[in-house]
Design a protein around this motif. Structure first.
Motif, PDB file in Angstrom:
ATOM      1  N   SER A  32       1.005  -1.114  -0.083  1.00 39.28           N
ATOM      2  CA  SER A  32       0.070  -0.061  -0.092  1.00 39.28           C
ATOM      3  C   SER A  32       0.924   1.308   0.210  1.00 39.28           C
ATOM      4  O   SER A  32       2.058   1.313   0.595  1.00 39.28           O
ATOM      5  CB  SER A  32      -0.917   0.232   1.252  1.00 39.28           C
ATOM      6  OG  SER A  32      -1.468   1.281   1.428  1.00 39.28           O
ATOM      7  N   LEU A  33       0.144   2.430  -0.573  1.00 42.62           N
ATOM      8  CA  LEU A  33       0.879   3.814  -0.750  1.00 42.62           C
ATOM      9  C   LEU A  33       1.122   4.135   0.784  1.00 42.62           C
ATOM     10  O   LEU A  33       2.276   5.056   1.013  1.00 42.62           O
ATOM     11  CB  LEU A  33       0.372   4.437  -1.577  1.00 42.62           C
ATOM     12  CG  LEU A  33       0.331   4.547  -2.906  1.00 42.62           C
ATOM     13  CD1 LEU A  33      -0.680   5.409  -3.886  1.00 42.62           C
ATOM     14  CD2 LEU A  33       1.722   4.964  -3.552  1.00 42.62           C
ATOM     15  N   ASN A  34       0.191   3.607   1.686  1.00 43.23           N
ATOM     16  CA  ASN A  34       0.496   4.288   3.064  1.00 43.23           C
ATOM     17  C   ASN A  34       1.637   3.318   3.694  1.00 43.23           C
ATOM     18  O   ASN A  34       2.096   4.071   4.863  1.00 43.23           O
ATOM     19  CB  ASN A  34      -0.806   3.409   3.892  1.00 43.23           C
ATOM     20  CG  ASN A  34      -2.133   4.158   3.363  1.00 43.23           C
ATOM     21  OD1 ASN A  34      -2.171   5.553   3.252  1.00 43.23           O
ATOM     22  ND2 ASN A  34      -3.215   3.618   3.751  1.00 43.23           N
ATOM     23  N   ASN A  35       2.258   2.470   3.139  1.00 43.33           N
ATOM     24  CA  ASN A  35       3.690   1.968   3.466  1.00 43.33           C
ATOM     25  C   ASN A  35       4.535   2.325   2.915  1.00 43.33           C
ATOM     26  O   ASN A  35       5.524   1.536   2.623  1.00 43.33           O
ATOM     27  CB  ASN A  35       3.309   0.325   3.599  1.00 43.33           C
ATOM     28  CG  ASN A  35       2.564  -0.045   4.589  1.00 43.33           C
ATOM     29  OD1 ASN A  35       2.324   0.350   5.809  1.00 43.33           O
ATOM     30  ND2 ASN A  35       1.806  -1.276   4.316  1.00 43.33           N
ATOM     31  N   CYS A  36       4.660   3.454   2.259  1.00 45.53           N
ATOM     32  CA  CYS A  36       5.600   4.077   1.511  1.00 45.53           C
ATOM     33  C   CYS A  36       6.075   5.308   2.305  1.00 45.53           C
ATOM     34  O   CYS A  36       5.272   6.025   2.794  1.00 45.53           O
ATOM     35  CB  CYS A  36       5.109   4.466  -0.048  1.00 45.53           C
ATOM     36  SG  CYS A  36       4.591   3.198  -0.955  1.00 45.53           S
ATOM     37  N   ILE A  37       7.574   5.724   2.072  1.00 49.31           N
ATOM     38  CA  ILE A  37       8.085   6.879   2.540  1.00 49.31           C
ATOM     39  C   ILE A  37       8.635   7.749   1.574  1.00 49.31           C
ATOM     40  O   ILE A  37       9.300   6.903   0.538  1.00 49.31           O
ATOM     41  CB  ILE A  37       9.120   6.591   3.641  1.00 49.31           C
ATOM     42  CG1 ILE A  37       9.000   5.622   4.801  1.00 49.31           C
ATOM     43  CG2 ILE A  37       9.609   8.009   4.344  1.00 49.31           C
ATOM     44  CD1 ILE A  37      10.098   5.013   5.497  1.00 49.31           C
ATOM     45  N   ALA A  38       8.472   9.038   1.390  1.00 51.25           N
ATOM     46  CA  ALA A  38       9.155   9.701   0.257  1.00 51.25           C
ATOM     47  C   ALA A  38       9.938  10.989   0.747  1.00 51.25           C
ATOM     48  O   ALA A  38       9.476  11.604   1.725  1.00 51.25           O
ATOM     49  CB  ALA A  38       7.878   9.949  -0.802  1.00 51.25           C
ATOM     50  N   PHE A  39      11.020  11.253  -0.083  1.00 51.12           N
ATOM     51  CA  PHE A  39      11.693  12.586   0.257  1.00 51.12           C
ATOM     52  C   PHE A  39      11.787  13.083  -0.754  1.00 51.12           C
ATOM     53  O   PHE A  39      12.171  12.759  -1.834  1.00 51.12           O
ATOM     54  CB  PHE A  39      13.095  11.955   0.807  1.00 51.12           C
ATOM     55  CG  PHE A  39      13.086  11.089   2.236  1.00 51.12           C
ATOM     56  CD1 PHE A  39      13.347  11.791   3.208  1.00 51.12           C
ATOM     57  CD2 PHE A  39      12.819   9.709   2.238  1.00 51.12           C
ATOM     58  CE1 PHE A  39      13.429  10.989   4.487  1.00 51.12           C
ATOM     59  CE2 PHE A  39      12.955   9.012   3.074  1.00 51.12           C
ATOM     60  CZ  PHE A  39      13.203   9.648   4.501  1.00 51.12           C
ATOM     61  N   GLY A  40      12.055  14.669  -0.755  1.00 50.94           N
ATOM     62  CA  GLY A  40      12.178  15.286  -1.918  1.00 50.94           C
ATOM     63  C   GLY A  40      12.437  16.752  -1.641  1.00 50.94           C
ATOM     64  O   GLY A  40      12.439  17.276  -0.386  1.00 50.94           O
ATOM     65  N   ASP A  41      12.822  17.577  -2.508  1.00 50.68           N
ATOM     66  CA  ASP A  41      13.122  18.976  -2.186  1.00 50.68           C
ATOM     67  C   ASP A  41      12.977  19.944  -3.661  1.00 50.68           C
ATOM     68  O   ASP A  41      12.910  21.148  -3.376  1.00 50.68           O
ATOM     69  CB  ASP A  41      14.554  19.063  -2.293  1.00 50.68           C
ATOM     70  CG  ASP A  41      15.439  19.014  -3.555  1.00 50.68           C
ATOM     71  OD1 ASP A  41      16.104  19.929  -3.866  1.00 50.68           O
ATOM     72  OD2 ASP A  41      15.230  17.875  -4.406  1.00 50.68           O
ATOM     73  N   GLY A  42      12.067  19.281  -4.543  1.00 48.20           N
ATOM     74  CA  GLY A  42      11.697  20.269  -5.714  1.00 48.20           C
ATOM     75  C   GLY A  42      10.172  20.039  -6.031  1.00 48.20           C
ATOM     76  O   GLY A  42       9.489  18.979  -5.556  1.00 48.20           O
ATOM     77  N   MET A  43       9.622  20.901  -6.859  1.00 49.74           N
ATOM     78  CA  MET A  43       8.444  20.791  -7.203  1.00 49.74           C
ATOM     79  C   MET A  43       8.034  19.698  -7.880  1.00 49.74           C
ATOM     80  O   MET A  43       6.904  19.257  -7.975  1.00 49.74           O
ATOM     81  CB  MET A  43       8.029  22.165  -7.970  1.00 49.74           C
ATOM     82  CG  MET A  43       7.931  23.541  -7.138  1.00 49.74           C
ATOM     83  SD  MET A  43       7.029  23.525  -5.926  1.00 49.74           S
ATOM     84  CE  MET A  43       5.339  23.362  -6.535  1.00 49.74           C
TER      85      MET A  43
END
Length: 264
Positions: free
Chosen positions: A205-216
């Motif tokens: 599930s996407l609920n079990n995803c972590i995401a990191f970012g810095d741009g649009m």
């Protein structure tokens, strides 16, 4: 527990010196040993993302060219979508003779540019690809995964973005990766779409995803992940667009690795 970790590269996992620190490498490998799936999600060309992956000696998913090309753990392409030829042709002509803006193309394994004037944000040293020059009158506009415009004139790029949106609407996906780099891919393509595809493929599930970012260009990916983090050094517009997302240490201070350590 979160099982998929999707992380942008430039400005996020990579330091401003274009490196992944030893500490960050250690944390990534420990998490992979604990059966976490890593996804490198970048606007970079597949070849450049592959080289970063291979330098770490790990198996990961790769979302490249802002989602236009996606690869699985076995390095097999599982999604590919290019710009329509007519749109690509028009985009490559729109600022071709503007010396303040560089028009750049990713076509298959090639990188093309229209000029290399120094008064812009042209960073050829960030890629292992060797660019070639193109002219729209004798160029074949097939198999173009991404077109991007770089410049130090941010106002010009912002005006160009509005013009392109007015012309093509949802036929394209357009965003700034950094203030001086405006990137365009197919309308069905994005980092968020890539994360959904990988999530479905793994049955996680996407609920079990972590995401990191810095741009649009990370916004849609961060919006759909169960847990998201924005870098301290991120574009202010991203922070304003996602005000409830936690801000972590900068890319030059091992922000991603320090955050991920708690998942060990």
């Amino acid at each position: 527990m979160c099982k998929i970790i999707a992380v942008d590269l430039d400005g996020t996992l990579l330091s401003s010196e274009n490196k992944i620190t030893t500490y960050t490498q250690k944390i990534i490998k420990l998490l992979i040993e604990k059966n976490f799936y890593f996804v490198f999600a970048s606007g970079r060309h597949y070849i450049d993302v592959m080289e970063i992956r291979d330098s770490l000696k790990i198996n990961i998913f790769m979302i490249t060219s802002n989602g236009a090309k996606i690869y699985n753990l076995d390095n097999k392409i599982i999604f590919s979508d290019n710009l329509e030829e007519d749109i690509a042709s028009k985009l490559c002509r729109i600022k071709y003779f503007d010396t303040e803006i560089i028009t750049q193309i990713y076509q298959n394994n090639q990188w093309y540019i229209n000029n290399k004037k120094i008064n812009n944000n042209f960073c050829s040293a960030l890629s292992s690809l060797e660019y070639q020059f193109f002219h729209p009158d004798n160029f074949i506009f097939q198999n173009i995964s991404k077109i991007f415009f770089t410049s130090k004139n941010f106002q010009k790029l912002s005006m160009l973005k509005r013009k392109i949106i007015n012309c093509y609407g949802n036929k394209i996906h357009i965003n700034f990766s950094v203030p001086g780099c405006l990137e365009i891919v197919s309308g069905t393509t994005s980092k968020g779409h890539g994360l959904k595809l990988i999530s479905n493929l793994l049955g996680i599930s996407l609920n079990n995803c972590i995401a990191f970012g810095d741009g649009m260009n990370d916004q849609d990916m961060l919006s759909i992940a169960g847990k998201a983090y924005i870098m301290k050094n991120a574009d202010l517009r991203l922070k304003n667009a996602l005000p409830h997302v936690e801000i972590i240490e900068s890319n030059d201070n091992d922000g991603v690795a320090k955050c991920l350590k708690k998942y060990l």
